[in-house]
Structure formats: structure tokens, C-alpha cells
Design an enzyme around this catalytic site. Structure first.
Site: not given
Ligand code: MN
Ligand code: MN
Length: 298
Positions: A85, A96, A156, A164, A189, A284
Site C-alpha cells: 500500500d 493512494d 476515505h 484522510h 479500499e 485500493e
Molecule cells: Mn487509503
Molecule cells: Mn492506502
């Protein structure tokens, strides 16, 4: 969001996608996790961007928040399932993204399921959609494939300089407030585990990722070395998550750092593991939502 902002997020997304595809290739039996983390973070910097957070490598039941500590000797075990990640910050525009690699044929369906479920969730996205509906899509798709979503991990909203921000995107059909808005950016995600899993993560004793919140720092009440280190961490990382690997000479600062963590002045993210020790997969993407649909930027 202005055209310039859209372009900023798209550029960050392109970098994140390239680095994710590189990261996939680094995950092989016996590969040192420290080397993977460093190579991913260097690749991000090599594109003129910064990691938005330390590269996470989650093996088997480890779902999130593990990055190699300095000098880590952990290697990718045989027959494991591995999540990587990563976050890219390009001038504050953040993307992300995460992928799962399975090193055992029997774990491949779990890895594949998170990709399928993510795709279904994304296809349901457009302005005005309540976020609980995305959670319902994730949960129904996961269960129809014979897996369970992790209920206490969420996606998020993302804003410039803020990983976030605003809304959470649930992975189960739960009461969760808010609707998607046009021109907003979201990371979706799904984390999945087996039908035997609890569908829940718990905190392990270990923390490898930390954050010094500039707005909550009470430097005045601190003395000497603690004050100096906290001021340095705020200045250097500006409230973003960091790993001790990024701090030169950390060994000498370890005790002071530990003190700041214990007193709550530095936030530590515990490593999150599946409650019953079952393997976890994750997929994600970062997505821009529009009136009539979506754009996947990663
Ligand atoms: Mn994330
Ligand atoms: Mn992530």
C-alpha cells in the site's frame, strides 16, 4: 475543484500507478521487506514526488500499518499473501493505492476477490450516492465470492495535503453518513478475509508508523531533548505519517522518541491484524467523482 487541481491529482495518480506496478514485481519469496519499502519510496522520490506515508507491506493476517523498522530482517515468507500500500504526494496532491500478490495458488481467489469487489464498488460511484451504498456493494460482492469484508477498516476522502479528509467509505453495509460529491476525491479500499475470519482487525503490540500532529503539540511544556525532537519531527514531516527509517541517526533518538510516544505527544499507528489470524487481501484505488460518474486516477 479547478482544472489545475484535477490535473494535480491525475499526475499524482499516474506516479502511484507506475510505482504500484513496480512494487508488485518486487514481491517474491525471500525478498527482504526492508528492500521493498525502500525501493518503493525511492521510486516515488525518483518521480519528483514524496511518499504520502511509509510504504506498507502486510503479510498474511497483517492487514495494515506495517512498514519495515530500521534494520528489519523480515523476508517475504513462502506461500504467503502480501499487500503493498503506497501513497504519493505531488505538490500536496495525494494518490493512494494498494495491490495484493499471492504466492500460493490457494490464496489467489482471496487476492482476486478484492480486485473484483473494488471494481464493483467503483462502478457504483457518482455524485449523490450515499457512502453506505458503497459499503453494501462491497459486502454483498465479497460474500457472493465466499469472503468477508473487514468491517473496521474504511476508505476515505482525500483533499490536497490531507490524506484522510471528510467522508469515510465503509466496507460493510453499515450506517455511515454522507454522500459522494462531484469534484471530490476518494480512496476506496476493500479489505477481505476468509469466511472463517472475524472480519475485523485488532491492534498488535507493535507500531512501525508514527505521526506528530502540529496542532496538538504542546512544545512549551516539554524540556530539552524531547522538545527538540518533537519540533524537528513537526518541521520535517508537517503532520504526515513517518517511519524512523526516514530519520538519520534514529538509534540515538530512540529512547526520547519512545518517551514522546508514551506521553501521547507522538501518535503511533499499531500494526493491524485479522482478529482470528486469517489471511487478508486488499485492493485500493483513488477516484475522482463527477455528476455522472467517476475517473480512476491510479
Ligand atoms: Mn487509503
Ligand atoms: Mn492506502
Amino acid at each position: 475543484m479547478s482544472e489545475a487541481d484535477l490535473e494535480g491529482f491525475r499526475q499524482a495518480g499516474l506516479v502511484a500507478r507506475r510505482v504500484r506496478e513496480l512494487a508488485r514485481k518486487l514481491i517474491r519469496e525471500g525478498a527482504p521487506v526492508l528492500g521493498i519499502c525502500e525501493e518503493v519510496e525511492e521510486a516515488i522520490r525518483g518521480e519528483g514526488a514524496e511518499p504520502a506515508f511509509p510504504c506498507n507491506v502486510g503479510i498474511n493476517e497483517v492487514a495494515a500499518h506495517y512498514t519495515s523498522p530500521p534494520g528489519d530482517s523480515l523476508q517475504i515468507p513462502p506461500r504467503s499473501i502480501v499487500k503493498v500500500d503506497l501513497g504519493v504526494s505531488l505538490d500536496g496532491y495525494i494518490a493512494d493505492t494498494a495491490a495484493t500478490v499471492s504466492l500460493a495458488p490457494e490464496l489467489e481467489p482471496l487476492a482476486e476477490a478484492s480486485r473484483i469487489v473494488l471494481r464493483k464498488a467503483i462502478e457504483s460511484m457518482r455524485a449523490g450516492v450515499p457512502v453506505y451504498r458503497i459499503g453494501r456493494v462491497v459486502e454483498e460482492a465479497a460474500r457472493s465470492l465466499g469472503f468477508k469484508p473487514i468491517r473496521n477498516l474504511t476508505g476515505h476522502e482525500i483533499r490536497r495535503y490531507e490524506l484522510h479528509a471528510g467522508l469515510s467509505i465503509p466496507n460493510v453495509a453499515a450506517i455511515c453518513p454522507g454522500k459522494l460529491e462531484s469534484g471530490h476525491v476518494y480512496a476506496v479500499e476493500p479489505f477481505l478475509t476468509t469466511a472463517r475470519g472475524a472480519g475485523e482487525v485488532v491492534s498488535a503490540r507493535l507500531s512501525t508508523i508514527f505521526r506528530a500532529d502540529p496542532s496538538r503539540a504542546k512544545l512549551r511544556k516539554l524540556g530539552g531533548r524531547e522538545r527538540e525532537l518533537l519540533a524537528f519531527l513537526i518541521e520535517r514531516f508537517r503532520g504526515l505519517p513517518y517511519t524512523p527509517r526516514w530519520i538519520e541517526g534514529f538509534e540515538k533518538l530512540r529512547a526520547v522518541h519512545e518517551k514522546l510516544v508514551r506521553s501521547g505527544r507522538i501518535y503511533s499507528y499499531p500494526v493491524l491484524v485479522e482478529k482470528r489470524g486469517e489471511p487478508v487481501s486488499q485492493a485500493e484505488h483513488t477516484i475522482i467523482v463527477f455528476e455522472d460518474g467517476f475517473e480512476v486516477i491510479t
